[in-house]
Design an enzyme around this catalytic site. Structure first.
Site, PDB file in Angstrom:
ATOM      1  N   GLU A  90       0.813  -1.212   0.000  1.00  0.00           N
ATOM      2  CA  GLU A  90       0.000   0.000   0.000  1.00  0.00           C
ATOM      3  C   GLU A  90       0.844   1.259   0.000  1.00  0.00           C
ATOM      4  O   GLU A  90       1.938   1.285   0.549  1.00  0.00           O
ATOM      5  CB  GLU A  90      -0.812   0.069   1.300  1.00  0.00           C
ATOM      6  CG  GLU A  90      -1.850  -0.976   1.424  1.00  0.00           C
ATOM      7  CD  GLU A  90      -2.616  -0.822   2.735  1.00  0.00           C
ATOM      8  OE1 GLU A  90      -3.237  -1.805   3.137  1.00  0.00           O
ATOM      9  OE2 GLU A  90      -2.584   0.265   3.334  1.00  0.00           O
ATOM     10  N   CYS A 103       3.185   8.033   1.967  1.00  0.00           N
ATOM     11  CA  CYS A 103       3.534   7.000   2.940  1.00  0.00           C
ATOM     12  C   CYS A 103       3.771   5.725   2.136  1.00  0.00           C
ATOM     13  O   CYS A 103       2.887   5.279   1.408  1.00  0.00           O
ATOM     14  CB  CYS A 103       2.347   6.843   3.888  1.00  0.00           C
ATOM     15  SG  CYS A 103       2.465   5.411   4.938  1.00  0.00           S
ATOM     16  N   CYS A 110       4.727  -8.224   7.461  1.00  0.00           N
ATOM     17  CA  CYS A 110       5.642  -7.812   8.533  1.00  0.00           C
ATOM     18  C   CYS A 110       5.689  -8.943   9.546  1.00  0.00           C
ATOM     19  O   CYS A 110       4.688  -9.617   9.776  1.00  0.00           O
ATOM     20  CB  CYS A 110       5.110  -6.542   9.203  1.00  0.00           C
ATOM     21  SG  CYS A 110       6.172  -5.936  10.532  1.00  0.00           S
ATOM     22  N   CYS A 114       2.460  -6.888  15.758  1.00  0.00           N
ATOM     23  CA  CYS A 114       1.802  -6.011  16.736  1.00  0.00           C
ATOM     24  C   CYS A 114       0.297  -6.308  16.750  1.00  0.00           C
ATOM     25  O   CYS A 114      -0.298  -6.520  15.691  1.00  0.00           O
ATOM     26  CB  CYS A 114       2.030  -4.548  16.387  1.00  0.00           C
ATOM     27  SG  CYS A 114       3.777  -4.115  16.301  1.00  0.00           S
ATOM     28  N   CYS A 117      -2.270  -4.327  14.430  1.00  0.00           N
ATOM     29  CA  CYS A 117      -1.897  -3.999  13.047  1.00  0.00           C
ATOM     30  C   CYS A 117      -2.349  -5.051  12.044  1.00  0.00           C
ATOM     31  O   CYS A 117      -2.127  -6.247  12.233  1.00  0.00           O
ATOM     32  CB  CYS A 117      -0.390  -3.822  12.976  1.00  0.00           C
ATOM     33  SG  CYS A 117       0.197  -3.504  11.315  1.00  0.00           S
ATOM     34  N   HIS A 219       3.571   3.634  22.005  1.00  0.00           N
ATOM     35  CA  HIS A 219       2.292   3.024  22.387  1.00  0.00           C
ATOM     36  C   HIS A 219       2.184   2.520  23.828  1.00  0.00           C
ATOM     37  O   HIS A 219       1.201   1.825  24.151  1.00  0.00           O
ATOM     38  CB  HIS A 219       1.910   1.866  21.457  1.00  0.00           C
ATOM     39  CG  HIS A 219       1.930   2.207  19.998  1.00  0.00           C
ATOM     40  ND1 HIS A 219       1.618   3.439  19.498  1.00  0.00           N
ATOM     41  CD2 HIS A 219       2.226   1.447  18.900  1.00  0.00           C
ATOM     42  CE1 HIS A 219       1.725   3.439  18.176  1.00  0.00           C
ATOM     43  NE2 HIS A 219       2.102   2.248  17.790  1.00  0.00           N
ATOM     44  N   CYS A 340      -2.683   1.425   8.350  1.00  0.00           N
ATOM     45  CA  CYS A 340      -1.645   0.619   7.729  1.00  0.00           C
ATOM     46  C   CYS A 340      -2.097  -0.819   7.485  1.00  0.00           C
ATOM     47  O   CYS A 340      -2.519  -1.510   8.394  1.00  0.00           O
ATOM     48  CB  CYS A 340      -0.462   0.678   8.682  1.00  0.00           C
ATOM     49  SG  CYS A 340       0.693  -0.641   8.620  1.00  0.00           S
TER      50      CYS A 340
HETATM   51  N1  SAH Z   1       6.540  -0.878  11.194  1.00  0.00           N
HETATM   52  C1  SAH Z   1       6.650   0.508  11.438  1.00  0.00           C
HETATM   53  C2  SAH Z   1       6.000   1.363  10.360  1.00  0.00           C
HETATM   54  C3  SAH Z   1       4.704   0.884   9.811  1.00  0.00           C
HETATM   55  S1  SAH Z   1       3.319   0.931  10.913  1.00  0.00           S
HETATM   56  C4  SAH Z   1       6.104   0.855  12.811  1.00  0.00           C
HETATM   57  O1  SAH Z   1       5.492   0.010  13.431  1.00  0.00           O
HETATM   58  O2  SAH Z   1       6.341   1.983  13.235  1.00  0.00           O
HETATM   59  C5  SAH Z   1       2.899   2.640  10.889  1.00  0.00           C
HETATM   60  C6  SAH Z   1       2.194   3.168  12.127  1.00  0.00           C
HETATM   61  O3  SAH Z   1       0.809   2.756  12.138  1.00  0.00           O
HETATM   62  C7  SAH Z   1       2.788   2.687  13.441  1.00  0.00           C
HETATM   63  O4  SAH Z   1       2.928   3.754  14.347  1.00  0.00           O
HETATM   64  C8  SAH Z   1       1.754   1.700  13.903  1.00  0.00           C
HETATM   65  O5  SAH Z   1       1.863   1.520  15.289  1.00  0.00           O
HETATM   66  C9  SAH Z   1       0.463   2.326  13.438  1.00  0.00           C
HETATM   67  N2  SAH Z   1      -0.686   1.425  13.348  1.00  0.00           N
HETATM   68  C10 SAH Z   1      -0.711   0.182  12.855  1.00  0.00           C
HETATM   69  N3  SAH Z   1      -1.951  -0.342  12.940  1.00  0.00           N
HETATM   70  C11 SAH Z   1      -2.730   0.621  13.504  1.00  0.00           C
HETATM   71  C12 SAH Z   1      -4.111   0.674  13.867  1.00  0.00           C
HETATM   72  N4  SAH Z   1      -4.929  -0.354  13.661  1.00  0.00           N
HETATM   73  N5  SAH Z   1      -4.567   1.812  14.432  1.00  0.00           N
HETATM   74  C13 SAH Z   1      -3.731   2.879  14.634  1.00  0.00           C
HETATM   75  N6  SAH Z   1      -2.434   2.867  14.301  1.00  0.00           N
HETATM   76  C14 SAH Z   1      -1.923   1.749  13.758  1.00  0.00           C
HETATM   77 FE1  SF4 Z   2       4.857  -4.388  11.618  1.00  0.00          FE
HETATM   78 FE2  SF4 Z   2       2.447  -3.331  11.840  1.00  0.00          FE
HETATM   79 FE3  SF4 Z   2       3.946  -3.626  14.025  1.00  0.00          FE
HETATM   80 FE4  SF4 Z   2       4.618  -1.762  12.195  1.00  0.00          FE
HETATM   81  S1  SF4 Z   2       2.763  -1.804  13.447  1.00  0.00           S
HETATM   82  S2  SF4 Z   2       5.975  -3.248  13.190  1.00  0.00           S
HETATM   83  S3  SF4 Z   2       3.955  -2.816  10.311  1.00  0.00           S
HETATM   84  S4  SF4 Z   2       3.133  -5.310  12.736  1.00  0.00           S
END
Ligand code: SAH
Ligand code: SF4
Length: 353
Positions: A90, A103, A110, A114, A117, A219, A340
């Protein structure tokens, strides 16, 4: 097939010399210029036809193609981008007063997993190459009418699918390629890299002497909280993470940005006090993010409950009391699978049906 966008100008010169075609040296510069505008071989009109045909046989000129564009009511555009092997990632284009920020993704999937995500659900498929990341920027820049000399994209955030520091060498190469004078020539100061906090890699990044902004997906204010929502917290404690962040700050003197998803778990008055303590000695800013719930997500985790409106407002006051600089991130494009990995996820779900 090799991706020509993976090459720096110097590498392209060596590659072309290796073909033994006896072409003039300026051909490499011509080709590099066309590539930076994201033109195809067929469009490289100042090259002899037989050279273009030959290039077509061994090299890729469009490593990334725009499969789908969704335009939000607020003007945010979301792109589903396909790679040469059929994988999709994306990209999001956000319009701010000062310009257009894109972005981009750094990996297909990944492996950090998390809890909140959508990208991490199926794990990691593969890394993107530097040229594929470049392709994301250049494809969209061209799509909105830009070239390398008349750039429509002014800022880049590495915040799409993937963990950039888990694809370290390609990401660093991409940053050098996109900022090369003879290429897209974007200032490294206009680039932000977001990481979930791979402490060792943050130190390595500091040693690369790049001018980019480091963004940390924090977070949480304790290891215990963080472990409930981020696996990476089991590998690195907050103490180790902040040690690395301080090293980055001391080396680069660039302000650190923290991303902070507001949850019931992490928005108590004590959290504000702890955040202040953690950030001692660095210049920083907090982006507060409302959690974006992934539709049909198989993961249910009570730690992801959002705070009540009242609690959220009280937390805001606590941050102010602590003198912590913070803003709530505008939720751009929330009507078009804003967070994301959610658009890619919806495509994967469609294919599974
Ligand atoms: N892997 C990197 C960059 C990609 S994620 C990272 O984790 O920083 C980009 C951002 O989107 C991160 O700050 C992540 O914590 C946030 N993010 C991912 N899923 C999300 C969700 N469902 N709601 C809000 N923020 C989210
Ligand atoms: Fe990977 Fe999503 Fe965690 Fe970023 S927020 S490190 S993309 S699993």
């Amino acid at each position: 097939m090799k991706i020509l966008h993976d090459y720096s100008l110097a590498e392209l010169k060596t590659e072309l010399e290796g073909l033994n075609l006896k072409m003039p040296r300026y051909r490499a510069e011509q080709i590099y210029k066309w590539l930076s505008d994201y033109k195809t071989f067929d469009e490289m009109t100042n090259l002899p036809l037989d050279l273009r045909e030959m290039l077509k046989e061994s090299y890729v000129d469009e490593p990334v193609k725009i499969e789908k564009e969704l335009i939000s009511k607020d003007g945010t555009r979301k792109y589903l981008l396909s790679l040469g092997d059929g994988n999709v990632v994306e990209g999001v284009l956000m319009n701010y007063k000062y310009g257009n920020t894109i972005c981009i993704s750094t990996q297909v999937g990944c492996r950090m997993g998390c809890a909140f995500c959508a990208t991490g659900i199926d794990g990691l498929a593969r890394n993107l190459t530097a040229g594929e990341m470049l392709g994301e920027v250049l494809a969209v820049n061209r799509h909105i009418g830009g070239t390398a000399t008349d750039r429509k994209i002014t800022n880049i955030v590495l915040m799409g699918c993937g963990e950039p520091l888990d694809n370290f060498d390609n990401v660093v190469k991409f940053i050098r390629l996109i900022s090369a004078k003879e290429g897209f020539n974007l200032s490294q100061r206009s680039i932000s890299l977001s990481t979930c906090g791979l402490a060792d890699k943050i130190r390595e990044l500091a040693d690369e002497d790049l001018g980019i902004t480091l963004t940390i997906s924090l977070h949480a204010s304790t290891d215990e909280q963080r472990k409930k929502i981020m696996n990476v917290a089991k590998a690195y404690s907050l103490k180790e993470l902040f040690f690395a962040i301080k090293y980055y700050f001391e080396k680069t003197r660039r302000r650190i940005v923290f991303e902070y998803i507001e949850l019931d778990l992490n928005t108590n008055p004590d959290d504000a006090v702890r955040l202040k303590e953690l950030c001692k000695g660095i210049s920083y800013h907090f982006n507060l993010i409302p959690i974006n719930v992934t539709p049909n997500s198989p993961i249910e985790n009570p730690a992801l409950t959002p705070p009540s409106k009242e609690k959220q407002a009280a937390f805001w006051e606590c941050l102010k009391e602590q003198g912590i600089s913070a803003t709530t991130r505008r939720t751009l494009g929330s009507d078009i699978a804003g967070a994301c990995g959610q658009l890619r996820r919806s495509k994967i779900n469609e294919e599974k049906k």
